[in-house]
Design a protein around this motif. Structure first.
Motif, PDB file in Angstrom:
ATOM      1  N   LYS A  35       6.374  -1.128  -3.471  1.00 12.63           N
ATOM      2  CA  LYS A  35       5.248  -1.921  -2.746  1.00 12.63           C
ATOM      3  C   LYS A  35       4.743  -1.698  -1.559  1.00 12.63           C
ATOM      4  O   LYS A  35       3.791  -1.123  -0.995  1.00 12.63           O
ATOM      5  N   VAL A  36       5.776  -1.711  -0.815  1.00 13.34           N
ATOM      6  CA  VAL A  36       5.516  -1.817   0.827  1.00 13.34           C
ATOM      7  C   VAL A  36       5.515  -0.239   1.363  1.00 13.34           C
ATOM      8  O   VAL A  36       4.551   0.082   1.996  1.00 13.34           O
ATOM      9  N   SER A  37       6.347   0.682   0.636  1.00 15.92           N
ATOM     10  CA  SER A  37       6.286   2.119   1.038  1.00 15.92           C
ATOM     11  C   SER A  37       4.850   2.825   0.490  1.00 15.92           C
ATOM     12  O   SER A  37       4.140   3.601   1.341  1.00 15.92           O
ATOM     13  N   MET A  38       4.133   2.319  -0.455  1.00  9.41           N
ATOM     14  CA  MET A  38       3.030   2.884  -1.176  1.00  9.41           C
ATOM     15  C   MET A  38       1.766   2.236  -0.346  1.00  9.41           C
ATOM     16  O   MET A  38       0.711   2.492  -0.522  1.00  9.41           O
ATOM     17  N   ASN A  39       2.068   1.193   0.614  1.00  8.93           N
ATOM     18  CA  ASN A  39       0.913   0.694   1.354  1.00  8.93           C
ATOM     19  C   ASN A  39      -0.035  -0.147   0.327  1.00  8.93           C
ATOM     20  O   ASN A  39      -1.173   0.269   0.682  1.00  8.93           O
ATOM     21  N   VAL A  40       0.442  -0.668  -0.458  1.00  9.67           N
ATOM     22  CA  VAL A  40      -0.338  -1.364  -1.512  1.00  9.67           C
ATOM     23  C   VAL A  40      -1.371  -2.472  -0.924  1.00  9.67           C
ATOM     24  O   VAL A  40      -1.151  -3.191  -0.016  1.00  9.67           O
ATOM     25  N   PRO A  41      -2.849  -2.450  -1.070  1.00  6.35           N
ATOM     26  CA  PRO A  41      -3.489  -3.502  -0.371  1.00  6.35           C
ATOM     27  C   PRO A  41      -3.319  -4.766  -0.666  1.00  6.35           C
ATOM     28  O   PRO A  41      -2.634  -5.143  -1.688  1.00  6.35           O
ATOM     29  N   ASP A  42      -3.493  -5.459   0.046  1.00  9.07           N
ATOM     30  CA  ASP A  42      -3.330  -6.982   0.408  1.00  9.07           C
ATOM     31  C   ASP A  42      -3.890  -7.713  -1.019  1.00  9.07           C
ATOM     32  O   ASP A  42      -3.119  -8.866  -1.612  1.00  9.07           O
ATOM     33  N   ASN A  43      -4.997  -7.352  -1.662  1.00  4.17           N
ATOM     34  CA  ASN A  43      -5.441  -7.910  -2.607  1.00  4.17           C
ATOM     35  C   ASN A  43      -4.922  -7.401  -3.958  1.00  4.17           C
ATOM     36  O   ASN A  43      -5.583  -7.804  -4.903  1.00  4.17           O
TER      37      ASN A  43
END
Length: 612
Positions: A35-43
């Motif tokens: 999740k962190v590495s993929m830069n998943v949006p905050d929402n």
């Protein structure tokens, strides 16, 4: 004092617990890192809490009964990061779908550690670099989809060792060099849009290939493979001969007759988070599935309006015929397959709930309910669907079905297309719902014999007589839905028996069209506020879609083009020629058996005898 035997037993229990705890933590850490590495949006993925012991309750994550992660689906969630190598610890993972994001960087070699993987889908991202040779370790892999990226270099020879592959899509990359010869033996492949050496002349082709059961092949017009072989296809082919006898009917008959039912890709759409809901959560949301919250009832079960704890409005479909606990994992996989069909004109699946006796699907609540409701059940104070909206609904529904038929992998056949299954959002945009549900219900049955599913009046004749469904059965249903839009009437209306013989809407419209009485076809609620040329065009498209022979019906992509004003005149001229010939033959047969009053053959004389 504890005996040595008891101490050993206790130690074994503690060790097993610790091992389970460590496995859960490793899984959660790996997914959190992804999740962190993929830069998943905050929402997105808000419930992915790294402090939880197990990730099995997270959205888009499916686990087996031992809390081992077996499926992760993160499609179209607007990422912009890279892939974490820590994903390699998920040794039990069998499905990984990350399609339709903006993922950059390379494919980590650690993906080769996912030895249980049967499906890897990284399509339509911005991945670069070479395909790691470690993917050759994925001996169980059946589906490898890496198309529409920026991958470069040669295709690793190690992929030739993947003996279970049935679908490999590497199209639209920057790959070069020789294609391993074994990959041309895969039943479905696509290597187009690269700089590859496709083998000796007249021996191989880079173009998409789809082997049929007889060993032949055909080329896709779009160069993109849709569908899978074997078991997936079988679920769409149904057997048996089904006869229906209509008896009686009376004015005002409103109920629909159900048959055996327990019942332009848009990357801007954020993929709905597939969440596994608790039974209690949905029970509270629907006020214990109160009758007052029923939105509708169809062949697959009842649909309830609900409100979640965060005030989100939802629609909960409670499937019928799901008493058996067997096949839970299969059901989840089918749910996952449907959930990756993301299109502006398809109803987004939010999540699901399974228990030993229940199967529920959770969707967003559609504020304007269904087309059928707006046409025939609206309240007096609610607005009539104007002509402009009806045109937009027709085109939107066509685009949704086109996506299911021609852009999903495997393709999805709806099998119950009708106005009641075309929903309307807050802007009155068409959203096709209930797609894939026939297959979902079928997969729940042991020793399944798939039966004809749908609603009388909407079912294509070949499906009714042979039990075989295809994309063209959906085209027929769509044509009937168009007639519902134009007329506002039901597909079957027994009240017409008092005025004419045409109980079926299709026959009724055909008769009026032959008589050039278009004004008698259109919905009176429109109060003559419509464009006569557009009305004629929509009726023509509907009649082309509902031809008796499925081979003569257009594909949904052609339907879209015709609604947009391309190619309709030519197809309509062909249809008229066929229809005139058919009517002449019908009239000839009528004259042959029309003996008249003076004939030696008196009609009374050939009536069947009664009881003696």
């Amino acid at each position: 004092m504890m005996s040595l035997k008891m101490e050993l037993v206790l130690a074994a229990v503690v060790l097993a617990y610790l091992q389970s705890f460590v496995v859960s933590n490793l899984q959660g850490d790996a997914l959190s890192a992804l999740k962190v590495s993929m830069n998943v949006p905050d929402n997105q993925l808000k419930d992915w809490n790294p402090n939880q012991v197990t990730p099995c309750t997270w959205t888009n994550v499916i686990c087996d009964n031992n809390e081992h992660v077996i499926s992760v689906t993160l499609s179209g969630i607007n990422c912009s990061g890279t892939l974490s190598p820590k994903i390699g610890v998920l040794k039990t993972l069998n499905t990984l779908t990350l399609k339709g994001n903006g993922i950059t960087g390379g494919i980590p070699k650690e993906f080769g550690n996912l030895t249980s993987l049967t499906s890897l889908d990284l399509e339509n991202n911005r991945l670069s670099g070479e395909i790691p040779s470690s993917l050759g370790n994925l001996k169980r892999l059946q589906f490898l989809t890496l198309g529409q990226n920026n991958l470069s270099g040669a295709i690793p020879e190690s992929l030739a060792g993947l003996q279970n592959l049935i679908n490999i899509l590497l199209d639209s990359n920057n790959l070069s060099g020789q294609i391993p010869d074994h990959l041309f033996q895969v039943p479905k492949y696509n290597f187009t849009g690269n700089h590859l050496n496709c083998g000796r002349p007249n021996l191989h082709s880079c173009e998409s290939h789809n082997s049929d059961s007889a060993g032949g092949s055909h080329k896709s017009k779009t160069g993109i493979i849709v569908g899978v072989v074997g078991g997936f296809t079988v679920l769409f082919l149904v057997g048996g001969l089904l006869f229906f006898v209509y008896k009686g009917g009376h004015k005002g008959y409103k109920r629909e007759v159900f048959v055996d039912v327990a019942g332009e890709v848009d990357q801007r759409i954020a993929f709905g988070q597939l969440k596994r809901f608790a039974w209690r959560e949905l029970q509270l949301a629907t006020d214990n599935f109160s009758e007052k919250n029923i939105l509708g009832q169809g062949g697959f079960g009842k649909v309830y309006k609900g409100v979640l704890a965060d005030n989100t409005k939802i629609a909960v479909k409670r499937l019928t015929n799901c008493e058996s606990a067997a096949g839970d994992v299969a059901f989840q996989r089918e749910v996952e397959m449907i959930s990756v069909a993301v299109h502006r004109n398809l109803l987004r699946l939010i999540g699901f709930c399974t228990t030993t006796t229940e199967r529920l699907l959770v969707y967003p609540f559609m504020q304007n309910l269904s087309v059928a409701y707006c046409l025939r059940e609206r309240k007096p104070e609610e607005p009539v669907l104007d002509w402009t909206t009806r045109k937009r609904v027709a085109l939107g529904a066509a685009r949704g079905l086109e996506y299911l038929h021609e852009h999903c992998n495997p393709k999805i056949i709806h099998r119950d297309v009708k106005a009641a299954n075309v929903l309307l959002d807050e802007d009155f945009e068409a959203v096709v719902g209930d797609f894939g549900l026939a297959k979902l219900v079928d997969v729940r049955k042991a020793n399944v014999t798939t039966q004809v599913r749908g609603t009388m009046g909407h079912i294509a004749p070949e499906y009714l007589s042979t039990g075989k469904s295809s994309e063209r059965t959906d085209v027929f249903g769509y044509g009937i839905m168009l007639l519902e839009l134009v007329t506002g009437q039901r597909a079957i209306d027994f009240s017409r028996l008092e005025e004419e013989d045409d109980v079926l809407l299709l026959d009724h419209v055909k008769k009026l069209e032959r008589e050039k009485r278009l004004d008698a076809i259109v919905d009176r609620n429109l109060n003559k506020n419509y464009n006569i040329q557009e009305l004629e065009m929509m009726i023509q498209v509907a009649l082309l879609c509902t031809q008796a022979s499925p081979e003569n019906r257009p594909a949904m992509s052609e339907v879209v083009r015709m609604l947009e004003g391309e190619g309709l005149a030519e197809r309509w001229e062909e249809w008229q020629h066929v229809e005139v010939t058919r009517m002449q033959e019908y009239e000839r047969l009528q004259r042959r058996f029309d003996w008249g009053e003076d004939s030696v053959y008196n009609q009374d004389a050939i009536e069947l005898s009664g009881g003696r």
